[in-house]
Structure formats: C-alpha cells, structure tokens
Enzyme design. Structure first.
Site, short mmCIF file in Angstrom:
data_model
loop_
_atom_site.label_atom_id
_atom_site.label_comp_id
_atom_site.label_asym_id
_atom_site.label_seq_id
_atom_site.Cartn_x
_atom_site.Cartn_y
_atom_site.Cartn_z
N CYS A 83 -25.10 1.34 -13.38
CA CYS A 83 -24.79 3.05 -13.10
C CYS A 83 -25.42 4.16 -13.86
O CYS A 83 -26.01 4.28 -14.73
CB CYS A 83 -22.89 2.72 -13.84
SG CYS A 83 -21.96 3.98 -14.37
N CYS A 138 -18.10 -3.52 -18.76
CA CYS A 138 -18.20 -2.98 -17.26
C CYS A 138 -19.02 -3.86 -16.33
O CYS A 138 -20.56 -3.81 -16.69
CB CYS A 138 -18.09 -1.83 -16.79
SG CYS A 138 -17.79 -0.69 -15.14
N ASP A 197 -10.18 5.28 -2.12
CA ASP A 197 -8.49 6.09 -2.95
C ASP A 197 -9.35 6.60 -3.93
O ASP A 197 -10.99 6.52 -4.36
CB ASP A 197 -8.06 5.41 -3.26
CG ASP A 197 -8.32 4.31 -4.63
OD1 ASP A 197 -9.05 3.95 -4.88
OD2 ASP A 197 -7.10 3.63 -5.07
N GLU A 218 1.04 -1.23 0.27
CA GLU A 218 -0.11 0.02 -0.08
C GLU A 218 0.55 1.25 -0.35
O GLU A 218 0.53 2.17 -0.59
CB GLU A 218 -0.47 0.40 1.04
CG GLU A 218 -2.26 -1.10 1.24
CD GLU A 218 -3.39 -0.99 -0.13
OE1 GLU A 218 -3.02 0.91 -0.49
OE2 GLU A 218 -3.65 -1.87 -0.59
N TYR A 251 -7.30 6.32 4.36
CA TYR A 251 -7.41 5.50 3.32
C TYR A 251 -6.32 4.39 2.84
O TYR A 251 -6.79 2.92 3.14
CB TYR A 251 -7.12 5.84 1.43
CG TYR A 251 -6.32 5.13 1.13
CD1 TYR A 251 -7.67 4.11 -0.20
CD2 TYR A 251 -5.67 4.21 -0.07
CE1 TYR A 251 -7.49 2.76 -0.45
CE2 TYR A 251 -5.25 3.42 -0.72
CZ TYR A 251 -6.60 2.44 -0.94
OH TYR A 251 -6.17 1.50 -1.45
N CYS A 296 -13.39 1.34 -15.50
CA CYS A 296 -13.83 3.36 -15.14
C CYS A 296 -12.99 4.01 -14.81
O CYS A 296 -12.47 4.08 -13.89
CB CYS A 296 -14.75 2.28 -14.24
SG CYS A 296 -16.03 4.40 -14.24
N CYS A 307 -17.06 1.37 -21.20
CA CYS A 307 -18.25 1.03 -20.17
C CYS A 307 -18.75 -0.79 -20.20
O CYS A 307 -18.85 -1.17 -19.88
CB CYS A 307 -19.42 1.15 -20.56
SG CYS A 307 -19.48 3.64 -20.05
#
Ligand code: SF4
Length: 302
Positions: free
Chosen positions: A210, A204, A145, A44, A127, A195, A201
């Site tokens: 959406c 997705c 995030d 991370e 985060y 995305c 799209c």
C-alpha cells in the site's frame, strides 16, 4: 527489473494478498451464500444506502416474503413498501418492485446477466449492474463503489481519491478476470474491516503493497486508546427521517385524512416543519409511493 515489471509485481502481490485474506477472513454475509441473481439484486438494492448490519435481517425477511422475481412482481406495492420499513429511502423498494415487473415481463423472470440490460432497469446504476453481473454470473466487470474506490486509490496511488477515469483504468489493470466474483467482495471486506475513512493498517492484507500506509501515521491524528470513534450526527429531522415516519404511519392504516397524517408526522417537531413535511408527502406522491385523493383529502399507500 523495469518499471513495468515493478508495476506488475506490485499488482501481483496486492492481488494475491487480498484474495488470500478473503479466503481466510471474509465476512459471512447471507447474500454471499447465494448465487441466485434475484437474491443478489435484492441485496445490492438494499445495500445502496443502508449499512450491512441493518440489511441482514431485512434481506432474510424480504426473501421469505417475496422469494422469487414473479412473487415480487405480482405483489401489491403497499406490501413491498411495508417490508421495506426500517431500511430507509423507500423509493428503492418501489424501484425494486418495478424492476421485478420488467424482469418478469421482458426477461421471463430471469435477472439479465448483461450490464447494459441491467442498467436499463429502474434504480440500477453502473455499480449495481456490475455487482450483479460479477457476483451472480461471475462476469468480469469490476464493481467499484465508494469503498472499493478508496482502497484502490490508497493502495495504488497513495491518495484518498483519484479521478474516476484514472481509477477505472487502474481497477481494470488489477482486476483478476478469473476471480471476478471474489475480487470485489474481497476489496469490500478490506474496506469494511481495515481501510475505513480512518484506516486500520495493522493486519490489513494490502499493507505490504500500500502506497498510502506510510502516510497514515503522520496524516491521521490518533485517538487515545480506548476512546470511542466520533458518532455520526443523528439523522432525526432530516428528509429521510420524515419520509420514513410518513410511510410508517400509513403502513398501519388503510387510508387516513391528509391533515391527520401531517399532524402525526410532525409529532414533537418544531412548528416550522409542517410545510416541509407537506412537501415531502407531495414528493412521495409524485414518486408513486403514496396516493392522495385531493377532493376527499385522504391519503394511503397504493
Ligand atoms: S494498508 Fe492501510 S491505507 Fe492501505 S489499504 Fe490497508 S488499511 Fe488502507
């Protein structure tokens, strides 16, 4: 169906489509094969400002060199900074090393599972703390995030972004506490594979639920098929570029004259860059990433 039922149904469909997608198409990333909190911490911190593809080989090499919190805590800073070369933003390596020292001294070498204790460590923001708590320990803390924020804003509100407070509430509403570990990683994969800033799209998993998808075709000009996406401006000449160059030069020597470092770091850059590079050297000194003996005019990595 009441509006509330409709909302619940929307959330349920969104969640199940995203989790199903994750089971079938998730990215196979080395830190996802581990639930060791130290491994997650390292990944991370590396991922904070560096792209996944650049992090993967560095992450594996870093863990081979510093396999546990205790090994990292007792390493020399210069070895950690050396191992960080290529990731950029070297101060993250310094903060990770300080984290390891605190974890070794105050937490018996075990990365805390508590978000507040994690946030008290150097370089760990909300985060990263939530990501460690949920990815390593399965705790129900949504790790949001920029990328996850974009997906949620688009799917739930039909907009590219909404205020932090609104998003936090919405994220908590859709968060499946029993799938904490998978949920945020799944949203990250949706962000990485579909995305992006220019959404793709088609395919997705969130498409059916959406609220932004219907706007995409008219909101974004299409590039002719086969044409490449615009390249990001090169970062050559930026402070990050010069900071990386300074660390790289120092990592190959025990110590060197300050004047030689400035001249090597400036190599090929306009004359005016000299003062800027000198001030970056001073920033690195203040951050603890290098040391300067002003009397002898020599500089080295600690
Ligand atoms: S359908 Fe399009 S806009 Fe919506 S989340 Fe997927 S890629 Fe993003």
């Amino acid at each position: 169906m009441t509006p509330l039922d409709e909302q619940d149904e929307h959330v349920r469909l969104f969640r199940s489509a995203v989790l199903r997608f994750y089971s079938r198409h998730r990215r196979d990333l080395p830190w996802r094969r581990s639930q060791d909190a130290y491994h997650i911490l390292v990944s991370e911190v590396m991922l904070q400002q560096t792209q996944v593809n650049r992090v993967i080989p560095k992450y594996e090499r870093f863990l081979a060199r510093f396999p546990t919190v205790h090994v990292l805590a007792s390493a020399r800073l210069r070895d950690v900074v050396r191992a960080w070369i290529g990731l950029g933003y070297n101060s993250r390596g310094l903060r990770l090393w300080r984290c390891a020292k605190i974890i070794a001294q105050r937490h018996g070498g075990v990365v805390p599972d508590d978000v507040e204790q994690l946030r008290a460590l150097p370089g760990i923001g909300t985060y990263t703390a939530c990501a460690i708590a949920s990815f390593a320990y399965g705790k129900p803390h949504p790790a949001i995030d920029t990328n996850v924020r974009r997906v949620l804003s688009r799917v739930l509100f039909g907009r590219d972004s909404v205020s932090a407070a609104v998003l936090r509430r919405a994220a908590a509403r859709v968060f499946p506490a029993r799938a904490a570990r998978r949920w945020c990683q799944a949203l990250m994969d949706v962000a990485a594979l579909h995305c992006r800033s220019s959404p793709r799209c088609e395919g997705c998993p969130a498409l059916m639920t959406c609220r932004f998808a219907p706007k995409v075709a008219r909101a974004l000009p299409r590039r002719p098929s086969g044409s490449a996406a615009p390249r990001k401006a090169a970062f050559a000449g930026s402070p990050r570029f010069f900071r990386g160059r300074i660390i790289r030069i120092l990592s190959g020597v025990g110590s060197m004259p300050v004047a030689r470092l400035l001249s090597e770091a400036k190599d090929g850059s306009p004359k005016a860059e000299g003062a800027r590079i000198a001030s970056l050297v001073d920033d690195l000194r203040r951050e603890g990433l290098l040391r300067i003996d002003r009397r002898r005019r020599r500089v080295w990595l600690p």
